[in-house]
Design an enzyme around this catalytic site. Structure first.
Site, short mmCIF file in Angstrom:
data_model
loop_
_atom_site.label_atom_id
_atom_site.label_comp_id
_atom_site.label_asym_id
_atom_site.label_seq_id
_atom_site.Cartn_x
_atom_site.Cartn_y
_atom_site.Cartn_z
N ASN A 7 7.76 -6.58 -0.10
CA ASN A 7 7.17 -5.93 1.42
C ASN A 7 5.53 -6.15 1.50
OD1 ASN A 7 6.36 -3.93 2.33
ND2 ASN A 7 8.67 -3.31 2.71
N ASP A 9 4.13 -5.21 3.69
CA ASP A 9 3.43 -3.89 4.36
C ASP A 9 1.89 -3.81 4.39
OD1 ASP A 9 5.57 -4.30 6.37
OD2 ASP A 9 6.43 -2.74 5.55
N HIS A 10 1.60 -3.67 2.94
CA HIS A 10 0.52 -2.69 2.43
C HIS A 10 -0.52 -3.50 2.48
CE1 HIS A 10 1.92 1.16 2.13
NE2 HIS A 10 2.91 0.77 1.66
N ARG A 18 -10.14 -1.88 8.43
CA ARG A 18 -11.11 -2.11 9.06
C ARG A 18 -11.36 -2.30 10.40
NH1 ARG A 18 -16.13 -2.98 6.17
NH2 ARG A 18 -15.37 -0.85 5.34
N HIS A 47 8.04 -4.12 7.91
CA HIS A 47 8.36 -3.27 8.93
C HIS A 47 7.03 -2.87 10.02
CE1 HIS A 47 10.02 0.70 8.81
NE2 HIS A 47 9.67 0.41 9.84
N ARG A 49 6.62 -1.38 12.26
CA ARG A 49 7.33 -0.02 12.58
C ARG A 49 6.90 0.44 14.51
NH1 ARG A 49 7.15 4.11 8.28
NH2 ARG A 49 6.85 5.60 10.02
N ARG A 53 1.40 0.90 13.21
CA ARG A 53 0.20 0.58 11.38
C ARG A 53 -0.21 0.76 11.19
NH1 ARG A 53 3.38 5.54 8.05
NH2 ARG A 53 3.83 6.15 10.54
N GLU A 74 12.08 -4.59 8.53
CA GLU A 74 12.93 -4.02 8.62
C GLU A 74 12.58 -3.23 10.21
OE1 GLU A 74 10.45 -1.72 5.49
OE2 GLU A 74 11.42 -2.81 3.64
N THR A 105 9.00 5.04 4.39
CA THR A 105 9.85 5.66 4.87
C THR A 105 10.69 6.39 4.48
OG1 THR A 105 10.64 3.35 6.38
CG2 THR A 105 12.52 4.44 6.29
N GLU A 155 20.97 -1.07 1.95
CA GLU A 155 20.40 -1.24 0.80
C GLU A 155 20.07 0.51 0.47
OE1 GLU A 155 16.05 -2.90 2.03
OE2 GLU A 155 14.92 -1.64 1.11
N HIS A 196 13.13 1.29 -2.61
CA HIS A 196 11.74 2.95 -2.42
C HIS A 196 11.32 2.71 -3.01
CE1 HIS A 196 9.78 5.63 -0.53
NE2 HIS A 196 9.95 5.15 0.55
N GLY A 197 9.85 3.10 -3.39
CA GLY A 197 9.07 3.30 -5.08
C GLY A 197 9.79 3.05 -6.41
N HIS A 219 4.79 -1.23 -2.20
CA HIS A 219 3.31 -0.80 -3.12
C HIS A 219 3.05 -0.89 -4.04
CE1 HIS A 219 1.12 2.55 -3.77
NE2 HIS A 219 0.89 2.71 -2.80
N1 PXP Z 1 12.81 -1.18 1.75
C1 PXP Z 1 12.42 0.25 3.01
C2 PXP Z 1 13.07 0.06 4.08
C3 PXP Z 1 11.27 0.51 2.98
O1 PXP Z 1 10.98 1.30 4.50
C4 PXP Z 1 10.28 0.09 2.21
C5 PXP Z 1 8.81 0.59 1.99
O2 PXP Z 1 8.78 -0.20 3.49
C6 PXP Z 1 10.75 -0.35 0.14
C7 PXP Z 1 12.09 -1.04 0.43
C8 PXP Z 1 9.59 -0.18 -0.28
O3 PXP Z 1 9.40 0.80 -1.23
P1 PXP Z 1 7.49 0.35 -1.84
O4 PXP Z 1 6.52 0.29 -0.98
O5 PXP Z 1 8.18 2.30 -1.99
O6 PXP Z 1 8.27 -0.59 -2.75
#
Ligand code: PXP
Length: 246
Positions: A7, A9-10, A18, A47, A49, A53, A74, A105, A155, A196-197, A219
């Site tokens: 993922n 996103d970050h 910035r 994702h 959103r 963001r 996502e 999420t 998931e 997630h996490g 993350h």
């Molecule tokens: N899966 C889903 C559905 C999520 O919403 C996220 C967070 O965007 C992740 C996985 C990844 O989570 P993490 O960034 O904590 O690894």
């Protein structure tokens, strides 16, 4: 073999810090997608959103163009985003709940209470050749409802497991919930992803959850990439996943 979806996103979170409101800026999540795939990731997850963001609409198009493995989008079950998904055609859409004030999420999708809407959306996505995954907590009612919705995947939300990781008793309880949910999902024909996490410390404790197809991790990989580089960070996660399976 257990697959890894990264993922990214970050990467966009960092750029937006910035370059919010600008048409371009660094780092570019599309560049990150190329590196993740070259390092062996089995898929790229983003994702979009509703509050934009991190990932922007232009990222969705540019990432769609360069991803060679599979793109997992996502999204909330919202008309505007669904219309975009039907045009972009990711290989898979993961429907997630979305609340504007959350940092990430936070909960799983309430499938039981939204079955009719989810069936409609699932059908529209499947008719466009897009597989559908539902992001749910490891709760048997939600698992059963996901099968009724006709989803190809669930998931499993591993957030509670990750939060309780340092509390052995609670961690054991959360792992058991994941095991029971994964077994039931498999029995009723659902493919099982999780995410997630998850991070380099807690991943190994998940090896006893059966039937997992893919982990979606963001993350921790993006964080580690700051010190070791993205290619290394992805490969380190892949090696951990392979060692656990061995
Ligand atoms: N899966 C889903 C559905 C999520 O919403 C996220 C967070 O965007 C992740 C996985 C990844 O989570 P993490 O960034 O904590 O690894």
């Amino acid at each position: 073999m257990l697959k890894l979806g990264v993922n990214i996103d970050h990467v966009a979170t960092l750029r937006q810090a910035r370059y919010q409101g600008k048409a371009a800026g660094e780092p570019d999540p599309a560049d990150a997608a190329i590196i993740c795939e070259a390092a062996g990731a089995h898929g790229i997850t983003i994702h979009l959103r509703e509050d934009r963001r991190h990932i922007q609409e232009r990222d969705v198009w540019s990432i769609r163009e360069i991803v060679k493995t599979r793109l997992n989008l996502e999204m909330a079950n919202a008309p505007e985003i669904l219309a975009l998904a039907l045009k972009v055609k990711p290989e898979i859409v993961c429907l997630v709940p979305e609340h504007r004030k959350e940092v990430t999420t936070e909960g799983g999708l309430e499938v039981v209470g939204q079955l009719k809407d989810l069936i409609d959306t699932r059908k529209r996505l499947n008719d466009a050749g897009i597989e559908v995954s539902l992001f749910i907590t490891p709760d048997l009612r939600q698992v059963e409802a996901s099968a009724k919705a006709g989803a190809q995947f669930i998931e499993l939300h591993t957030g509670a497991f990750a939060e309780q990781f340092h509390e052995p008793e609670q961690r054991h309880g959360e792992i058991q919930r994941l095991v029971i949910a994964a077994k039931r999902a498999h029995e009723i024909g659902l493919q099982v992803n999780a995410g997630h996490g998850l991070n380099y410390q807690n991943l190994s404790s998940l090896h006893c959850v059966p039937h997992l197809v893919e982990l979606n991790i963001g993350h921790s990989i993006i964080s580690r990439s700051i010190t070791v580089g993205l290619h290394q960070a992805v490969q380190q996660m892949l090696r951990l996943m392979q060692n656990d399976a061995a």
